[in-house]
Design a protein around this motif. Sequence first.
Motif, PDB file in Angstrom:
ATOM      1  N   GLU A   1      -9.725  92.427  41.861  1.00  0.00           N
ATOM      2  CA  GLU A   1     -10.139  92.092  40.497  1.00  0.00           C
ATOM      3  C   GLU A   1     -11.177  90.975  40.452  1.00  0.00           C
ATOM      4  O   GLU A   1     -11.612  90.576  39.373  1.00  0.00           O
ATOM      5  N   ASN A   2     -11.587  90.470  41.614  1.00  0.00           N
ATOM      6  CA  ASN A   2     -12.546  89.369  41.676  1.00  0.00           C
ATOM      7  C   ASN A   2     -13.922  89.858  41.239  1.00  0.00           C
ATOM      8  O   ASN A   2     -14.615  90.549  41.976  1.00  0.00           O
ATOM      9  N   SER A   3     -14.330  89.477  40.052  1.00  0.00           N
ATOM     10  CA  SER A   3     -15.612  89.930  39.505  1.00  0.00           C
ATOM     11  C   SER A   3     -16.802  89.206  40.131  1.00  0.00           C
ATOM     12  O   SER A   3     -17.947  89.556  39.869  1.00  0.00           O
ATOM     13  N   LEU A   4     -16.538  88.205  40.962  1.00  0.00           N
ATOM     14  CA  LEU A   4     -17.623  87.462  41.600  1.00  0.00           C
ATOM     15  C   LEU A   4     -18.106  88.123  42.887  1.00  0.00           C
ATOM     16  O   LEU A   4     -19.133  87.737  43.440  1.00  0.00           O
ATOM     17  N   LEU A   5     -17.388  89.116  43.377  1.00  0.00           N
ATOM     18  CA  LEU A   5     -17.785  89.784  44.613  1.00  0.00           C
ATOM     19  C   LEU A   5     -19.084  90.567  44.408  1.00  0.00           C
ATOM     20  O   LEU A   5     -19.255  91.235  43.391  1.00  0.00           O
ATOM     21  N   THR A   6     -19.971  90.468  45.392  1.00  0.00           N
ATOM     22  CA  THR A   6     -21.242  91.193  45.326  1.00  0.00           C
ATOM     23  C   THR A   6     -21.489  91.911  46.647  1.00  0.00           C
ATOM     24  O   THR A   6     -20.783  91.686  47.638  1.00  0.00           O
ATOM     25  N   SER A   7     -22.534  92.695  46.683  1.00  0.00           N
ATOM     26  CA  SER A   7     -22.884  93.429  47.906  1.00  0.00           C
ATOM     27  C   SER A   7     -23.379  92.499  49.010  1.00  0.00           C
ATOM     28  O   SER A   7     -23.526  92.932  50.149  1.00  0.00           O
ATOM     29  N   ASP A   8     -23.611  91.240  48.677  1.00  0.00           N
ATOM     30  CA  ASP A   8     -24.028  90.261  49.686  1.00  0.00           C
ATOM     31  C   ASP A   8     -22.842  89.552  50.325  1.00  0.00           C
ATOM     32  O   ASP A   8     -23.023  88.701  51.190  1.00  0.00           O
ATOM     33  N   ASP A   9     -21.626  89.876  49.911  1.00  0.00           N
ATOM     34  CA  ASP A   9     -20.421  89.208  50.390  1.00  0.00           C
ATOM     35  C   ASP A   9     -19.720  90.038  51.460  1.00  0.00           C
ATOM     36  O   ASP A   9     -20.065  91.192  51.687  1.00  0.00           O
TER      37      ASP A   9
ATOM     38  N   PRO B   1     -16.719  95.843  46.111  1.00  0.00           N
ATOM     39  CA  PRO B   1     -18.176  95.995  46.062  1.00  0.00           C
ATOM     40  C   PRO B   1     -18.909  95.047  47.009  1.00  0.00           C
ATOM     41  O   PRO B   1     -19.940  94.482  46.661  1.00  0.00           O
ATOM     42  N   VAL B   2     -18.385  94.872  48.211  1.00  0.00           N
ATOM     43  CA  VAL B   2     -18.992  93.945  49.167  1.00  0.00           C
ATOM     44  C   VAL B   2     -19.759  94.720  50.233  1.00  0.00           C
ATOM     45  O   VAL B   2     -19.491  95.892  50.471  1.00  0.00           O
ATOM     46  N   GLY B   3     -20.696  94.035  50.868  1.00  0.00           N
ATOM     47  CA  GLY B   3     -21.533  94.690  51.868  1.00  0.00           C
ATOM     48  C   GLY B   3     -20.851  94.890  53.198  1.00  0.00           C
ATOM     49  O   GLY B   3     -21.160  95.834  53.924  1.00  0.00           O
ATOM     50  N   ALA B   4     -19.913  94.020  53.548  1.00  0.00           N
ATOM     51  CA  ALA B   4     -19.240  94.123  54.843  1.00  0.00           C
ATOM     52  C   ALA B   4     -17.733  93.998  54.651  1.00  0.00           C
ATOM     53  O   ALA B   4     -17.256  93.108  53.946  1.00  0.00           O
ATOM     54  N   LYS B   5     -16.994  94.910  55.293  1.00  0.00           N
ATOM     55  CA  LYS B   5     -15.536  94.953  55.178  1.00  0.00           C
ATOM     56  C   LYS B   5     -14.956  95.048  56.566  1.00  0.00           C
ATOM     57  O   LYS B   5     -15.461  95.786  57.408  1.00  0.00           O
ATOM     58  N   PHE B   6     -13.866  94.314  56.785  1.00  0.00           N
ATOM     59  CA  PHE B   6     -13.250  94.279  58.101  1.00  0.00           C
ATOM     60  C   PHE B   6     -11.741  94.191  57.935  1.00  0.00           C
ATOM     61  O   PHE B   6     -11.243  93.389  57.142  1.00  0.00           O
ATOM     62  N   MET B   7     -11.009  95.046  58.653  1.00  0.00           N
ATOM     63  CA  MET B   7      -9.549  94.987  58.637  1.00  0.00           C
ATOM     64  C   MET B   7      -9.051  95.020  60.074  1.00  0.00           C
ATOM     65  O   MET B   7      -9.469  95.880  60.855  1.00  0.00           O
TER      66      MET B   7
END
Length: 184
Positions: free
Chosen positions: A103-111, A158-164
């Motif tokens: 729900e974090n509306s501050l997330l962008t594709s640069d994050d 909506p972030v550019g990089a995801k890691f799990m």
Amino acid sequence: MMKKKVFWRPGYSILAWMALAIVIPSILRADDRYAVLIGVDQYASESGLQQLEYAATDVERLSEVLVQRGYQSSNVIALTSKKDERYHPTRENIHRILSELGENSLLTSDDSVMIVFSGHGFNSNGESYLCPANFRADSPVTSSIRVADVAATLAILPVGAKFMMLAACREALAAAGTRRWWAV
């Protein structure tokens, strides 16, 4: 098909996580980096699971390394048995934190977002599950967290990089009588 066994030895996980924590931020070069780190080493007695020695400590050390490597401390959330009740790694708290992240509306594709779990897990009907601190052996599926749900949460961000990263020994439920070790 033969399954590959990965034997987890004390200290290996922290070394792997620290190496990843150093390499990944420099590769991602994200504006804001977020991390949800979950370390479960203390399980309820009704879980039927063995207590772990290193999960919480590994997560706390990883948290320190991430902050040293440029993560804002407010963007690194660690859930361990050493934390207060709001950040204890229960099923409810893990779902709450993941929901808040989504729900974090501050997330962008640069994050970037990193989700790490260290603790027990199991497989049931082809699904992988993570065992939170309040896991119950008498209701394993409903008291655990589906890996697919965590992956789905990560996928919609909506972030550019995801890691799990999951480091979980799959304790067989009491009826199965076997133990398998795995790392994903």
